[in-house]
Motif scaffolding. Sequence first.
Motif, PDB file in Angstrom:
ATOM      1  N   VAL A 146       0.852  -1.183   0.000  1.00  0.00           N
ATOM      2  CA  VAL A 146       0.000   0.000   0.000  1.00  0.00           C
ATOM      3  C   VAL A 146       0.891   1.237   0.000  1.00  0.00           C
ATOM      4  N   ILE A 147       0.622   2.131  -0.931  1.00  0.00           N
ATOM      5  CA  ILE A 147       1.356   3.393  -1.026  1.00  0.00           C
ATOM      6  C   ILE A 147       0.388   4.513  -0.699  1.00  0.00           C
ATOM      7  N   ARG A 148       0.812   5.405   0.186  1.00  0.00           N
ATOM      8  CA  ARG A 148      -0.056   6.486   0.640  1.00  0.00           C
ATOM      9  C   ARG A 148       0.490   7.821   0.139  1.00  0.00           C
ATOM     10  N   VAL A 149      -0.412   8.647  -0.423  1.00  0.00           N
ATOM     11  CA  VAL A 149      -0.061   9.980  -0.907  1.00  0.00           C
ATOM     12  C   VAL A 149      -0.999  10.965  -0.222  1.00  0.00           C
ATOM     13  N   SER A 150      -0.435  12.027   0.377  1.00  0.00           N
ATOM     14  CA  SER A 150      -1.262  12.997   1.084  1.00  0.00           C
ATOM     15  C   SER A 150      -0.803  14.405   0.759  1.00  0.00           C
ATOM     16  N   GLY A 151      -1.777  15.273   0.475  1.00  0.00           N
ATOM     17  CA  GLY A 151      -1.449  16.665   0.203  1.00  0.00           C
ATOM     18  C   GLY A 151      -2.317  17.226  -0.916  1.00  0.00           C
ATOM     19  N   GLY A 180      -6.539  14.547   7.196  1.00  0.00           N
ATOM     20  CA  GLY A 180      -7.312  15.773   7.048  1.00  0.00           C
ATOM     21  C   GLY A 180      -7.072  16.450   5.724  1.00  0.00           C
ATOM     22  N   GLU A 181      -6.182  15.887   4.888  1.00  0.00           N
ATOM     23  CA  GLU A 181      -5.893  16.410   3.548  1.00  0.00           C
ATOM     24  C   GLU A 181      -6.466  15.452   2.507  1.00  0.00           C
ATOM     25  N   ASP A 182      -6.400  15.828   1.239  1.00  0.00           N
ATOM     26  CA  ASP A 182      -6.698  14.879   0.168  1.00  0.00           C
ATOM     27  C   ASP A 182      -5.675  13.748   0.230  1.00  0.00           C
ATOM     28  N   VAL A 183      -6.161  12.517   0.229  1.00  0.00           N
ATOM     29  CA  VAL A 183      -5.284  11.351   0.329  1.00  0.00           C
ATOM     30  C   VAL A 183      -5.650  10.357  -0.768  1.00  0.00           C
ATOM     31  N   VAL A 184      -4.633   9.810  -1.402  1.00  0.00           N
ATOM     32  CA  VAL A 184      -4.814   8.716  -2.347  1.00  0.00           C
ATOM     33  C   VAL A 184      -4.030   7.517  -1.823  1.00  0.00           C
ATOM     34  N   GLU A 185      -4.697   6.378  -1.709  1.00  0.00           N
ATOM     35  CA  GLU A 185      -4.024   5.146  -1.296  1.00  0.00           C
ATOM     36  C   GLU A 185      -4.077   4.144  -2.435  1.00  0.00           C
TER      37      GLU A 185
END
Length: 441
Positions: A18-23, A73-78
Motif C-alpha cells: 500500500v502506497i499512501r499519498v497525502s497533500g 485531514g488532507e486529500d489522500v490517495v491510497e
Amino acid sequence: MDTIIAPATAPGKAALAVIRVSGPAAQPMTQTLLERPIPWIPQRATLVRLWDRGEFLDQAVLVYWKKPHSFTGEDVVEISCHGSPYIVQKMVAAYIARGARFALPGEFTQRAFLHGKLDLTQAEAIHEIIQAQTPAALEGALGIHQGKLRNKIVQLRERLLGIVAHLEAYVDFPDEDVPPLVQKELEEALDCLEQELEALLRTAPVGKILREGVVTAIVGAPNVGKSSLFNALLREDRAIVSPIPGTTRDTIETECQLGGFCLRLVDTAGRRKTDDWIEQEGVRRAEAALAQADLVLYVIVAPEPEPEEVRRLLPPPGKVWLVVANKCDLGIHPDHRDRICVSALTGQGLDRLQEEIVRQLTGGLALAKEGWITINPRHEGLLRRAQEGLQRARTAWQEGASLELVSVDLRESLQALGEVIGLGCREEILDEVFRRFCIGK
C-alpha cells in the motif's frame, strides 16, 4: 503543505503493498498516471492501470479520500499494488518526479494531529498499537487511541480552568460581586485534582512494562528446579534439566507471554561457591542478570525448611521479588504454608504464580475493569509538573499569598495538562514525538 508519499506497508516482497499519498496535489498527480480518467468518488475502490511516461507500472486498486474526511485531514490517495519492491520503488519515483516529497517518519500522523483529526495522546497511541506484542499492551494502546486518556485530561483541565477563572474574575472585577472562594473549598478542589493526577501517575510503571516487557531472572541455589520452572513458564523444553548440580553454566534467555505481559525470562546458574572456574563465570552472570532484572523469581524447595539465605534476603528497591517454593508435589514444609508453592513438573500452582506476578507488576491496580489507561514518560513528566503546580498553589494559599500568585501556579498546571494532549506544544517537542514512528504512518 506540500504533497508527501511513502509506502504504508513494510519493505520486502509481499502479495500486496500500500502506497499512501497525502497533500493538495495527491489527486492531480495520480490523474497523470492513469491510463484513462476515472470518476473521483471519495471512499470508493477503483481498479486502475498506472503508467509513467509510456511505461506500464502496475494494475492497482485506488482509493480516494477527500479532505477533511481522511486520516491526515488532507486529500489522500491510497494505492494497493503488487508487493514487488521494484514496483513500489517505481511508483514512488513517479510521484516524486511530479513534485511529491518522500514522507518523514510519522509525518502522516503528524499532519493528522495538526489538522485536528486526533490529539497528541491518540497520535502516540498509534505508535504503541504498531509496537504492541501482548494483549495487555494492545489493550492499553487502543484505550488511549479511543480517547480515554484525552477525556480524563480534558475533564481535569476543565475543572482546573473553572477554579482559575473564578480566582481571576474575583481579582480583576472587584465591583462585579464575584463571590470569593473560601479556603476549604479551594483546598478540597485542589486535593481532589491532585489525587486524580496521582492515580494516573501510578500507572507509569505499568506503561513502561507494557512497552518494554519485563526482564525476569529466575535465581536460587543449584537443583531447586530453576530450569524446570523456566521450561514450565515457557511451555517448552528450552533449558536442560538434570539432577546434577551445576548443569546450567550460562544464562539462557527467551520471551514468553504471561497474563498479557511480555516476560523476558532469564534462567541462571545456581548461586553457590565453587572451584570450577566455568561455573564461577555462570554464577557471576547470574548475579549480573539479577542486577538487571525487573522481576526476580527466587526459587527454593517446598519440602525442605526455609534456607538461611532467604531469611537474609534484602530485595533491592525498585524490583518485584517473589520467593517461589518449587517441587510442592513432593510435599510442603510448614515454613512455606504462606508462600507461592508450585510444581514445575506437574503444573500445580503455576496459575497462582501467574496471578501474583500480574498483581505485583500492576501494583494491584484494577485497570482491566475500565480498560488500560497507562501513561508514557512524556505524560509522566507533564503530570508531575501539573501536580507540583497544584501543590505550590495550595501552599501559597495557606501562607496567605496574593490570589495573583496562586493563579500563576494554577496556570502552570493548566499549561502542563494542555501539553499532554498537545495544546501549546513547541514544534521541537512534536518533532521528537513523531520521529519515533515508522515511515508511512
